[in-house]
Enzyme design. Sequence first.
Site, mmCIF file in Angstrom:
data_model
loop_
_atom_site.group_PDB
_atom_site.id
_atom_site.type_symbol
_atom_site.label_atom_id
_atom_site.label_comp_id
_atom_site.label_asym_id
_atom_site.label_seq_id
_atom_site.Cartn_x
_atom_site.Cartn_y
_atom_site.Cartn_z
ATOM 1 N N ASP A 260 0.830 -1.204 0.000
ATOM 2 C CA ASP A 260 0.000 0.000 0.000
ATOM 3 C C ASP A 260 0.864 1.253 0.000
ATOM 4 O O ASP A 260 0.543 2.249 -0.638
ATOM 5 C CB ASP A 260 -0.889 0.039 1.248
ATOM 6 N N GLU B 58 3.869 1.722 -1.234
ATOM 7 C CA GLU B 58 4.419 2.017 -2.564
ATOM 8 C C GLU B 58 3.333 2.547 -3.493
ATOM 9 O O GLU B 58 3.557 3.447 -4.283
ATOM 10 C CB GLU B 58 5.026 0.755 -3.168
ATOM 11 N N PHE B 59 2.141 1.956 -3.365
ATOM 12 C CA PHE B 59 1.022 2.408 -4.181
ATOM 13 C C PHE B 59 0.737 3.879 -3.889
ATOM 14 O O PHE B 59 0.672 4.719 -4.799
ATOM 15 C CB PHE B 59 -0.211 1.551 -3.885
ATOM 16 N N ASP B 60 0.622 4.198 -2.596
ATOM 17 C CA ASP B 60 0.329 5.575 -2.204
ATOM 18 C C ASP B 60 1.429 6.539 -2.640
ATOM 19 O O ASP B 60 1.155 7.653 -3.076
ATOM 20 C CB ASP B 60 0.135 5.669 -0.682
ATOM 21 N N SER C 280 -12.801 8.771 2.577
ATOM 22 C CA SER C 280 -11.675 8.030 3.139
ATOM 23 C C SER C 280 -10.827 9.005 3.946
ATOM 24 O O SER C 280 -11.170 10.178 4.093
ATOM 25 C CB SER C 280 -10.885 7.347 2.042
ATOM 26 N N LEU C 281 -9.732 8.509 4.476
ATOM 27 C CA LEU C 281 -8.891 9.333 5.332
ATOM 28 C C LEU C 281 -7.606 9.674 4.603
ATOM 29 O O LEU C 281 -7.106 8.875 3.815
ATOM 30 C CB LEU C 281 -8.533 8.558 6.602
ATOM 31 N N GLU D 110 -7.256 5.477 17.654
ATOM 32 C CA GLU D 110 -7.835 4.146 17.439
ATOM 33 C C GLU D 110 -6.941 3.333 16.523
ATOM 34 O O GLU D 110 -6.112 3.884 15.814
ATOM 35 C CB GLU D 110 -9.200 4.251 16.727
ATOM 36 N N LYS E 70 -6.245 1.331 13.138
ATOM 37 C CA LYS E 70 -6.768 1.328 11.774
ATOM 38 C C LYS E 70 -6.843 -0.142 11.348
ATOM 39 O O LYS E 70 -5.815 -0.801 11.169
ATOM 40 C CB LYS E 70 -5.861 2.113 10.836
ATOM 41 N N ASP F 110 -7.494 -3.360 9.066
ATOM 42 C CA ASP F 110 -7.214 -3.596 7.659
ATOM 43 C C ASP F 110 -8.192 -4.620 7.080
ATOM 44 O O ASP F 110 -7.864 -5.781 6.878
ATOM 45 C CB ASP F 110 -5.769 -4.090 7.511
ATOM 46 N N ARG G 3 -18.480 0.063 0.870
ATOM 47 C CA ARG G 3 -18.111 1.441 0.536
ATOM 48 C C ARG G 3 -18.314 1.723 -0.956
ATOM 49 O O ARG G 3 -18.723 2.806 -1.330
ATOM 50 C CB ARG G 3 -16.652 1.670 0.913
ATOM 51 N N TYR H 17 -16.677 1.860 14.169
ATOM 52 C CA TYR H 17 -15.885 2.998 14.628
ATOM 53 C C TYR H 17 -16.460 4.375 14.273
ATOM 54 O O TYR H 17 -15.776 5.372 14.368
ATOM 55 C CB TYR H 17 -14.458 2.898 14.116
ATOM 56 N N LYS I 239 -0.016 5.380 8.848
ATOM 57 C CA LYS I 239 0.156 3.992 8.414
ATOM 58 C C LYS I 239 1.475 3.416 8.915
ATOM 59 O O LYS I 239 2.523 4.045 8.795
ATOM 60 C CB LYS I 239 0.132 3.928 6.881
ATOM 61 N N CYS J 114 10.835 -30.886 -15.545
ATOM 62 C CA CYS J 114 10.561 -31.140 -14.134
ATOM 63 C C CYS J 114 11.870 -31.420 -13.392
ATOM 64 O O CYS J 114 12.642 -32.281 -13.828
ATOM 65 C CB CYS J 114 9.609 -32.327 -13.987
ATOM 66 N N CYS K 274 11.665 -35.321 -12.218
ATOM 67 C CA CYS K 274 11.588 -36.491 -13.090
ATOM 68 C C CYS K 274 12.012 -36.189 -14.528
ATOM 69 O O CYS K 274 12.020 -37.075 -15.370
ATOM 70 C CB CYS K 274 10.178 -37.087 -13.064
ATOM 71 N N CYS L 123 4.126 -30.280 -14.207
ATOM 72 C CA CYS L 123 4.780 -31.488 -14.686
ATOM 73 C C CYS L 123 3.639 -32.456 -15.007
ATOM 74 O O CYS L 123 2.873 -32.831 -14.115
ATOM 75 C CB CYS L 123 5.682 -32.081 -13.616
ATOM 76 N N CYS M 286 5.943 -39.174 -11.434
ATOM 77 C CA CYS M 286 6.811 -38.144 -10.851
ATOM 78 C C CYS M 286 6.796 -38.274 -9.318
ATOM 79 O O CYS M 286 5.742 -38.162 -8.691
ATOM 80 C CB CYS M 286 6.319 -36.775 -11.300
HETATM 81 S S1 IVH Z 1 -12.978 6.401 10.275
HETATM 82 C C1 IVH Z 1 -14.530 9.843 7.750
HETATM 83 N N1 IVH Z 1 -11.758 4.663 11.793
HETATM 84 O O1 IVH Z 1 -9.739 3.248 6.761
HETATM 85 C C2 IVH Z 1 -13.787 8.823 8.521
HETATM 86 N N2 IVH Z 1 -11.696 4.329 9.443
HETATM 87 O O2 IVH Z 1 -9.131 5.553 4.463
HETATM 88 C C3 IVH Z 1 -14.228 7.470 8.197
HETATM 89 N N3 IVH Z 1 -10.527 2.280 8.759
HETATM 90 O O3 IVH Z 1 -12.456 3.646 4.615
HETATM 91 C C4 IVH Z 1 -13.317 6.388 8.568
HETATM 92 N N4 IVH Z 1 -10.021 1.593 10.790
HETATM 93 O O4 IVH Z 1 -12.228 1.433 5.882
HETATM 94 C C5 IVH Z 1 -12.061 5.022 10.535
HETATM 95 N N5 IVH Z 1 -10.751 3.175 13.289
HETATM 96 C C6 IVH Z 1 -11.055 3.526 12.032
HETATM 97 C C7 IVH Z 1 -10.675 2.752 10.917
HETATM 98 C C8 IVH Z 1 -11.005 3.191 9.625
HETATM 99 C C9 IVH Z 1 -9.941 1.318 9.492
HETATM 100 C C10 IVH Z 1 -10.585 2.272 7.277
HETATM 101 C C11 IVH Z 1 -11.924 2.532 6.694
HETATM 102 C C12 IVH Z 1 -11.779 3.747 5.825
HETATM 103 C C13 IVH Z 1 -10.309 3.813 5.625
HETATM 104 C C14 IVH Z 1 -9.886 5.268 5.555
#
Ligand code: IVH
Length: 671
Positions: free
Chosen positions: A31, A33-35, A80-81, A111, A113, A115, A134, A224, A311, A406, A409, A424, A430
């Site tokens: 993630d 590297e992607f970001d 998203s965040l 809190e 995060k 996955d 979502r 959450y 992250k 192989c 064999c 194979c 084998c």
């Molecule tokens: S709050 C507007 N709390 O992370 C805020 N998100 O990129 C809404 N996620 O789509 C999200 N743990 O799938 C919140 N404790 C947590 C979380 C959480 C995982 C995920 C969620 C969200 C993504 C944010």
Amino acid sequence: MDDASRISQLRAELHKYNYQYYVLNRPEISDLEFDQRMRELQDLEQAHPELYDPNSPTQRVGSDLNHEFRQVVHKRPMLSLANTYNKGEVREWYERVSEGLSGQPFQVCCEMKFDGLSISLHYRGGQLQYAVTRGDGVQGDDVTDNIKTIRTIPLILPEGMDWPEEFEIRGEVLMPWESFEALNREREAAEEPLFANPRNAASGTLKSKNSAVVAQRRLDAYLYYLLGEEIPGESHYANLQRAKEWGFKIAPQMRLVTSLQEIYDYIDYWDVERRTLPVATDGIVLKVNSLAQQRSLGMTAKSPRWAIAYKFLAEKQTTILREVTYQVGRTGAITPVANMDPVQLSGTVVRRATLNNEDFIRNLDLHIGDHVFVEKGGEIIPKIVDVDLDARDENLGPRVEFITHCPECGTPLVRYEGEAAHYCPNDAACPPQLKGRIEHFISRKAMNIDSLGPETIAEYFSRGIVRDPADLYEIRREQISGARGQKDKSASKILMGIQNSTKVPFERVLYALGIRFVGEIAAKALARNFKSIDALASASLDDLLQVNGIGAVIAQSVRTWFQNPQNQWLVERLRSYGVQMELTEEELSEHTDRLLGKSIVISGVFALHSRDEYKALIEKHGGKNVGSISTMTSFVLAGENMGPSKMEKAQKLGIRLVGEEEFLKMVEHDN
Ligand code: IVH
């Protein structure tokens, strides 16, 4: 490279990664590297507005839409965040918040995060109304039926707890490590592709069209975020504590803090301690606690200003590739394995990593002596994610070329159309394929001959005592007692174990045969439907496809297996030694025709058995479980809180409602 070429390179790469991630559920880069690449592209595009492309990966937020589910537009968009990767960025966020609040004091809720994948649950009158993924943030899939299989999500809230008449609660659906590992073990035994991490497994599961599959997979959910017009309190933390009282699973790691230092401490603590949690986490989420302050900070187009994610770094190390070796599985599939200088990763020493297949090796342009990046994030098997091209020097060895024969064999390898793996094809001779089939045959979920293990099998194999599973039943005491210091007692134990396996029920024998793609569940379905190996062996492709849960791939594989004379011979020999080749009288007699010809709809919530158990009961007694009420419906097996539309339809058509207890009486007694 000039900016324009870099932009088009990044766009191409990100499109590919997006596809791997969202469509294939098989990401090839982390993630982070992607970001990073996404950020680089965003920056470059900002600097070059003349290179705007409406279809650039930056223009779309990933989507998990699946058009086979009903689409639901979110009442409030699911944002998203913004991500941060170091404490400096966290500090910048903290200062921005402080400034935005004109220096007022504020609390931050820290809190985990989680996955997994985010979900939005809607409640009205204390009842779960519907659940939506979502999707693209604006609309998602209605996955209510699947969500209902998650035991930790309340379907009905306790009375007298003052929950709002109508509210939405969001959270994360997860597959706990334990379930994930069990699932992958099962898939490995059935030679099905493994899930790379619990997130992919959870997402694949939640989008399954068969909620029975979902129920077996043991998902979990943490909530959450509480939303609605009339939610109880003015603080995020307090609201979630209330939700906890209503029966929602709220993460116990939540903490309220009032300084940047406390945030850092929380991060440092959980960066290590998260390894003890039952579910995967990939960071920390920081939220301004007061809802009034949240409102005053507001949102940007994509994410709230009042929250941010930090992250964790995926654990990654570099080491040197020394050699590539190849493993042959019981179906002949070839797995290339990287042998590397030992390196410390997530607390263990790693020397080997999977290289997947030829395309993977080619895409990396892998050479012996390369400095490779090894990652072990959510995955159990470490993998090579990249090559450090800058580190190449005159010591670089030859390019890695995939083998053509192989390693065991010498048979030329084949690659079937549409498959990435090499095989194979010498399944008749084998050695690792022969040994692998016997090992599978004796394994716990198959014939469960636990007096034998892989080492003993290897030894018997090398001494020429066994070449296929039927040979086990021909072993004579003098062949194994005394050998390699083996005592008579252990020889007796082994022979007894083998003899006892003739009592193993037919469905497990079918699994033990190791027919490709026929895992435990498929074996059960086939055994129950065809009842004997002879009926199964003569079933046509169409007959096989009629069975619930059997698709084209399994059906074809079963046909191919039975057409092979060597396998027919194996079945005959096993049968002659007393191995179960059909359901016993007893197993058959559990089935009755008390509900023969009846079409039954199941509706509502049940107290005595689960919905799946009722479904199984209906089938066991010859009935058919159907989804919707029509004039053909014999009766509705009705639990509590049957849906109003079903109720209305049943009344209109004059279809009888049968309660749980009445139904059980119907199937349990002759009448
Ligand atoms: S709050 C507007 N709390 O992370 C805020 N998100 O990129 C809404 N996620 O789509 C999200 N743990 O799938 C919140 N404790 C947590 C979380 C959480 C995982 C995920 C969620 C969200 C993504 C944010």
